[in-house]
Design an enzyme around this catalytic site. Structure first.
Site, short mmCIF file in Angstrom:
data_model
loop_
_atom_site.label_atom_id
_atom_site.label_comp_id
_atom_site.label_asym_id
_atom_site.label_seq_id
_atom_site.Cartn_x
_atom_site.Cartn_y
_atom_site.Cartn_z
N MET A 22 44.17 69.24 6.03
CA MET A 22 43.99 70.48 6.76
C MET A 22 43.22 70.20 8.04
SD MET A 22 42.12 73.90 5.39
CE MET A 22 41.87 75.33 6.40
N CYS A 23 43.93 69.82 9.08
CA CYS A 23 43.33 69.87 10.40
C CYS A 23 42.83 68.54 10.95
CB CYS A 23 42.19 70.88 10.48
SG CYS A 23 42.44 72.33 9.48
N THR A 24 42.62 68.58 12.25
CA THR A 24 42.03 67.48 13.01
C THR A 24 41.04 68.07 13.99
OG1 THR A 24 44.12 66.22 12.88
CG2 THR A 24 42.51 65.53 14.54
#
Length: 342
Positions: free
Chosen positions: A1-3
């Protein structure tokens, strides 16, 4: 989930970008939260505070701050970490529900160092909550960064907090935990190894790619050029529309992304399913105690063809309140569900 990617030397400004990757729409809206709001920990109410700083946050389902920046230039970003284990709740220690974990720091601190000192001196813990819509129990870690370029990654592993505090920690993705990500990074060209920069959507590969490209950005000639440069890096780490990997909600498509200028206090939001980029300039906002909360309904207004675009600082609407998900609400919903099935 995400960077999440931090660029602390963008023509005299500190910029941060992040992707939100998830397997479903989070109903994200932008909220303006003023000073003077009284909040509690969302657990048992033992910890309460009055917001010292105003902030702009991106909230999931209008129940949890998942990204945001305060008027002092402190920004924070909630990402998924499957290895998170917070430990059994201890009523003798300060505790924060996942819903207000980020908001506590935005309300109270101007710098990463202040936030880290509070975490280390209090032994504060985080309490997991259940998403009432899906039944999922989030496993998250938190990145904080400030207008000086300082950075901290906060994770709970095997019940104990691990804080990685240094301006050198510019990138965060997901699994594995942060210290292991740094070890994996050393395999690649430019970081001690000879392997080429990887191209998959796996978290370690996104970590390496983001670290590689942010370290090679050209000196920007303007704030606009700096923002465009940061978008180029986080778009490179974004995940295309896809079906989520089984059992991995973090291994999903990018649904929105932000870039925040922590020096000039501009917060830019881009949806991957909407036509326009919007931003908020803090200089145009009133964060005074009596100014009231305000919301920009991104799902409604951005969804319109040719809808909101550009500076939307004047589009916050009052009359609604960001009501953070609390343990009491989770318990009430669980009891109601149990009663309905009896």
């Amino acid at each position: 989930m995400c960077t999440r990617v931090l660029w602390p030397d963008a023509n005299g400004a500190v910029l941060v970008g992040r992707n939100m990757d998830y397997h479903r729409d989070l109903g994200t809206n932008l909220w303006k939260l003023p000073r003077g709001v009284v909040r509690d920990d969302g657990v048992e109410g033992a910890l309460s505070w009055t917001a010292k700083y105003g902030s702009v946050v991106a909230a999931a389902f209008d129940m949890i701050s998942v990204d945001g920046m305060n008027e002092a230039g402190l920004a924070g970003h909630v990402l998924w970490l499957a290895e998170s284990v917070y430990g059994e709740y201890d009523p003798e220690r300060p505790a924060l529900s996942q819903a207000v974990w980020l908001q506590y720091f935005l309300d109270n601190y101007a710098t990463v160092a202040e936030a880290v000192e509070w975490m280390e001196s209090t032994g504060a813990q985080v309490v997991q909550l259940t998403d009432p819509a899906s039944g999922e129990v989030p496993a998250i870690h938190l990145a904080l960064n400030d207008a000086s370029g300082d950075s901290a990654i906060i994770e709970y592993i095997d019940g104990a907090v691990e804080i990685h505090h240094s301006p050198e920690f510019r990138v965060m993705t997901n699994s594995p935990k942060f210290d292991e990500q740094l070890e994996l990074l050393a395999r690649f060209e430019g970081f001690g190894g000879d392997a080429p920069v990887p191209g998959t959507t796996n978290a370690p590969d996104r970590f390496a790619r983001a670290a590689y490209y942010v370290s090679r950005l050209p000196e920007p000639t303007s704030q606009l050029a700096a923002i465009a440069s940061m978008f180029s890096v986080i778009r490179n780490a974004a995940q295309p529309f896809r079906n989520p990997d089984p059992g991995k909600p973090d291994a999903s498509q990018t649904i929105w992304q932000i870039v925040a200028d922590q020096t000039n206090l501009r917060y830019i939001f881009e949806s991957t399913t909407r036509p326009n980029i919007v931003w908020v300039d803090f200089a145009d906002l009133d964060f005074s105690e009596d100014s009231g909360q305000g919301v920009i309904d991104l799902g409604g207004k951005l969804a319109l063809e040719g809808g909101l675009a550009g500076n939307v600082s004047g589009h916050f609407e009052e009359g609604r309140t960001l009501n953070f998900l609390t343990l009491s609400i989770v318990k009430q919903l669980a009891a109601a569900k149990k009663a309905a099935s009896a």
